[in-house]
Design a protein around this motif. Structure first.
Motif, short mmCIF file in Angstrom:
data_model
loop_
_atom_site.label_atom_id
_atom_site.label_comp_id
_atom_site.label_asym_id
_atom_site.label_seq_id
_atom_site.Cartn_x
_atom_site.Cartn_y
_atom_site.Cartn_z
N ILE A 10 2.50 0.97 10.81
CA ILE A 10 1.27 0.69 11.55
C ILE A 10 0.80 -0.74 11.32
O ILE A 10 0.55 -1.49 12.28
N PHE A 11 0.69 -1.14 10.06
CA PHE A 11 0.07 -2.44 9.79
C PHE A 11 1.02 -3.61 10.02
O PHE A 11 0.59 -4.68 10.45
N LEU A 19 0.82 -1.21 0.00
CA LEU A 19 0.00 0.00 0.00
C LEU A 19 0.85 1.26 0.00
O LEU A 19 0.53 2.24 -0.70
N LYS A 20 1.95 1.26 0.74
CA LYS A 20 2.81 2.44 0.77
C LYS A 20 3.29 2.79 -0.63
O LYS A 20 3.26 3.96 -1.05
N HIS A 21 3.69 1.78 -1.38
CA HIS A 21 4.22 2.01 -2.72
C HIS A 21 3.13 2.45 -3.70
O HIS A 21 3.37 3.25 -4.60
N PHE A 23 -7.24 -1.71 7.39
CA PHE A 23 -6.41 -1.60 6.18
C PHE A 23 -7.28 -1.42 4.94
O PHE A 23 -7.02 -0.54 4.10
N ALA A 24 -8.32 -2.23 4.82
CA ALA A 24 -9.21 -2.14 3.66
C ALA A 24 -9.89 -0.77 3.61
O ALA A 24 -10.06 -0.19 2.53
N ALA A 25 -10.27 -0.25 4.78
CA ALA A 25 -10.92 1.06 4.82
C ALA A 25 -9.98 2.16 4.34
O ALA A 25 -10.38 3.02 3.53
N LEU A 26 -8.74 2.15 4.80
CA LEU A 26 -7.78 3.17 4.39
C LEU A 26 -7.41 3.03 2.91
O LEU A 26 -7.28 4.02 2.19
#
Length: 306
Positions: A132-133, A110-112, A181-184
């Motif tokens: 965080i995750f 996700l960061k990338h 995670f899915a929400a963000l």
């Protein structure tokens, strides 16, 4: 496995299968299939990680695949001897925690994705997605590992139950982490899609590419598969030892084995090193250029390869 059956070494008229925790002799064909698939994916992940230099992703995936292989080897031992304490310890510890590593590999992406398609659309600084995750995943691993170890080595029912409760808490925490995670991730996708016209040429071309579409689809399928498996495990452990769900091998094969095979095959076939080049170590400079094009001046946005 405390009780009057401590001396059982195989299934007999006295040492019946129904008195074991799982109540069945694990299917050797299905177990061998899972060992073969995860062992193959382990080798492929090692090759891909070295080839594309996606070190952290490779580490997460190979640890997960190794855990699956060891866990199913434990079930082979239970097929030979359903009373085998070592086999029980191997499978309860390894199969419980292994999917957490596959979830960690998803978290790393996700960061990338945020850095590539617009850090300004993210609710948080991109580097914090990893911290965080992965931190939450590590906490889940600790709970599940401690619970699995406690349950596997227990010499009395109360200790075994305590281990089960720890494992259950770890998996519930993992589901909570997955949902956040899915929400963000969903929030970022919505915000970024509304500003698609502001993407750089390189980001636009990547977004339209077939490889990235396969990569993102594979991530979604993998995520859903891991989530389904966790929900199944919650139901299994919530009923206590020897409950109907725990003693239903067909459900275990489908909701633990098959769904995780689907997740790992997606994460292997649509590897980020090939389908999402920004995760390659050699593309750190390229990703920085994308950020420079978007006038990102925050030093916290520097792309750290994982």
């Amino acid at each position: 496995m405390p009780g009057p059956y401590d001396d059982c070494v195989d299934v007999t008229d006295f040492c019946v299968v129904s008195e074991t925790i799982y109540g069945y002799r694990p299917n050797l064909g299905a177990t061998s299939f899972f060992i073969a698939v995860f062992a193959a994916c382990l080798g492929i992940q090692l090759f891909q990680g070295i080839r594309w230099r996606t070190w952290f992703y490779m580490g997460a995936m190979t640890l997960g695949c190794l855990g699956e292989v060891v866990g199913y080897v434990g079930r082979v031992l239970l097929h030979d001897n359903p009373w085998d304490g070592i086999g029980f310890q191997m499978q309860i510890c390894c199969l419980i925690i292994a999917p957490s590593f596959f979830a960690a590999a998803i978290y790393l992406t996700l960061k990338h994705i945020v850095l590539t398609f617009g850090p300004e659309h993210s609710r948080i600084v991109p580097k914090w997605y990893t911290w965080i995750f992965i931190g939450c995943d590590l906490f889940s691993l600790i709970l599940q590992g401690a619970g699995g170890g406690l349950a596997a080595s227990a010499d009395k029912q109360s200790t075994q139950d305590a281990g089960s409760h720890l494992m259950l808490a770890g998996i519930v925490w993992q589901v909570f982490t997955l949902i956040v995670f899915a929400a963000l991730a969903g929030d970022f996708v919505l915000r970024a899609s509304r500003a698609r016209s502001s993407l750089t040429l390189a980001a636009s071309e990547l977004l339209r590419s077939t490889k990235f579409k396969l990569f993102s689809t594979g991530l979604i399928v993998s995520f859903l598969a891991i989530l389904i498996r966790c929900v199944y495990r919650i139901a299994e452990l919530a009923g206590g030892w020897k409950n109907d769900i725990m003693q239903n091998e067909a459900e275990f094969i489908v909701l633990e084995g098959v769904v995780i095979v689907v997740a790992v095959i997606c994460q292997t076939a649509f590897h980020p090193g090939y389908c999402f080049p920004p995760m390659q170590l050699k593309n750190r400079v390229a990703s920085k250029e994308i950020m420079d094009d978007k006038d990102i001046s925050n030093p916290d946005m520097v792309h750290q390869s994982a």
